[in-house]
Design an enzyme around this catalytic site. Structure first.
Site, mmCIF file in Angstrom:
data_model
loop_
_atom_site.group_PDB
_atom_site.id
_atom_site.type_symbol
_atom_site.label_atom_id
_atom_site.label_comp_id
_atom_site.label_asym_id
_atom_site.label_seq_id
_atom_site.Cartn_x
_atom_site.Cartn_y
_atom_site.Cartn_z
ATOM 1 N N CYS A 115 50.795 9.557 5.100
ATOM 2 C CA CYS A 115 52.241 9.463 5.305
ATOM 3 C C CYS A 115 52.848 9.862 3.974
ATOM 4 O O CYS A 115 52.812 9.085 3.027
ATOM 5 C CB CYS A 115 52.651 8.049 5.695
ATOM 6 S SG CYS A 115 54.453 7.834 5.668
ATOM 7 N N CYS A 118 56.104 7.545 3.000
ATOM 8 C CA CYS A 118 55.968 6.144 2.568
ATOM 9 C C CYS A 118 54.517 5.729 2.746
ATOM 10 O O CYS A 118 53.654 6.206 2.003
ATOM 11 C CB CYS A 118 56.930 5.230 3.308
ATOM 12 S SG CYS A 118 56.960 5.467 5.101
ATOM 13 N N SER A 119 54.222 4.847 3.694
ATOM 14 C CA SER A 119 52.834 4.433 3.869
ATOM 15 C C SER A 119 52.573 4.068 5.320
ATOM 16 O O SER A 119 51.876 3.112 5.612
ATOM 17 C CB SER A 119 52.500 3.256 2.953
ATOM 18 O OG SER A 119 53.392 2.192 3.213
ATOM 19 N N CYS A 120 53.138 4.819 6.260
ATOM 20 C CA CYS A 120 52.918 4.562 7.683
ATOM 21 C C CYS A 120 51.426 4.586 7.971
ATOM 22 O O CYS A 120 50.697 5.446 7.474
ATOM 23 C CB CYS A 120 53.631 5.610 8.522
ATOM 24 S SG CYS A 120 55.425 5.505 8.369
#
Lengths: 218, 101
Positions: A115, A118-120
């Site tokens: 991602c 962000c950090s999906c």
């Protein structure tokens, strides 16, 4: 023993991170303080949720992959309707969890998840993401030079195999079904699940070779 | 109407709009201005650019998986020529692309 010479307290003080807290960490702390002060949430409630989140493991993901390896019909159901297939194994997916999309590695194609925004991450199935997955280095490099990043994970992808990077920028979360390792024909699902690592479901490495298998020279 | 019409179908060639709004958006800069192929239409989802401001996100925006050639995204790409990258992009970030890459 006073609280000042409690050895545990002491150890914690010694291991405070060097960096100043980030703006977002301070903001989160301020919001939490306000919410507890105003009685919207109890501090114990916050602690419980944080601990439950941290305790989550990729075990559900590994079980799902092991079943998919063992049962082709299940694999098709998993790819078509992931949450229903996961529920078949008795795992509860929170109602608010983002939709899941399952991709399968093959001898011709290797899939890698990131991602960049962000950090999906498929938290419902794998728990919280590892720190490296959230790092700026991984997020920026894996899209530009995926093969170099994979090599750093010990994964050498031959040139005739397509590397496909999936940037999860929107409403879907992705799970990779790694290739089933050679020499696992006789293994049951529990043993197979033990070979399915978190990293292999992100796509940066292979599933583990079964014990006793010859390690292929890279 | 609570759902915008999907303007593209799998196989369509699309170009990603170049835009840098001061507000929340989900389209990575590295794909902006690039051309790819619609690989899949997931359906329609509440627009995150609206949801980010506590609004309802309606009408829902069609969401596609768009596939790009890595050598097109990065002229210096050092991997294999058939390597690809896909990004999930909302309809309003895409425009039709007639020509080749």
């Amino acid at each position: 023993m006073s609280e000042h010479d409690h050895p545990h307290e002491h150890a914690q003080r010694d291991f405070q991170p060097d960096e100043e807290p980030t703006a977002s960490a301070l903001r989160a702390a301020a919001i939490e303080a306000l919410l507890t002060e105003k009685g919207v949430v109890a501090r114990e409630e916050v602690t419980r949720v944080v601990e439950a989140t941290r305790a989550q493991t990729p075990q559900a993901g590994a079980a799902v992959v092991a079943r998919a390896w063992s049962d082709p019909a299940y694999k098709e159901r998993l790819k078509a309707r992931p949450f229903e297939a996961i529920a078949e194994l008795g795992y509860d997916i929170p109602i608010e969890a983002p939709q899941l999309y399952v991709v399968e590695n093959s001898p011709a194609q290797r899939n890698v998840i990131v991602c960049t925004l962000c950090s999906c991450y498929p938290r419902a199935l794998l728990g919280p993401p590892p720190d490296w997955y959230k790092s700026l280095a991984y997020r920026s490099r894996v899209v530009v030079e995926p093969r170099a990043v994979l090599r750093e994970f010990g994964t050498v992808v031959p040139d005739d195999v397509e590397v496909k990077v999936w940037d999860s920028t929107a409403d879907l979360r992705f799970l990779v079904i790694p290739e089933r390792p050679a020499g696992t024909e006789g293994l049951g699902e529990d043993a197979l699940a033990g070979l399915v690592t978190r990293d292999s479901m992100i796509g940066v490495s292979d599933a583990l070779a079964p014990e006793g298998a010859e390690v292929r020279a890279g | 109407m609570t759902e915008a019409r999907a303007r593209f179908a799998p196989g369509d060639r699309v170009r990603v709009r170049r835009e840098y709004p001061p507000t929340h958006f989900r389209t990575p800069l590295y794909a902006q201005g690039k051309t790819g192929v619609v690989e899949h239409l997931y359906g329609a989802y509440r627009n995150p650019e609206d949801l980010a401001y506590a609004r309802d996100g309606l009408p829902k925006a069609p969401l596609y998986r768009v596939r790009f050639e890595q050598t097109h995204l990065w002229p210096e790409y050092a991997g294999a020529a058939h390597d690809t990258l896909c990004i999930d992009l909302y309809d309003h970030w895409l425009e039709p692309s007639e020509g080749g890459l």
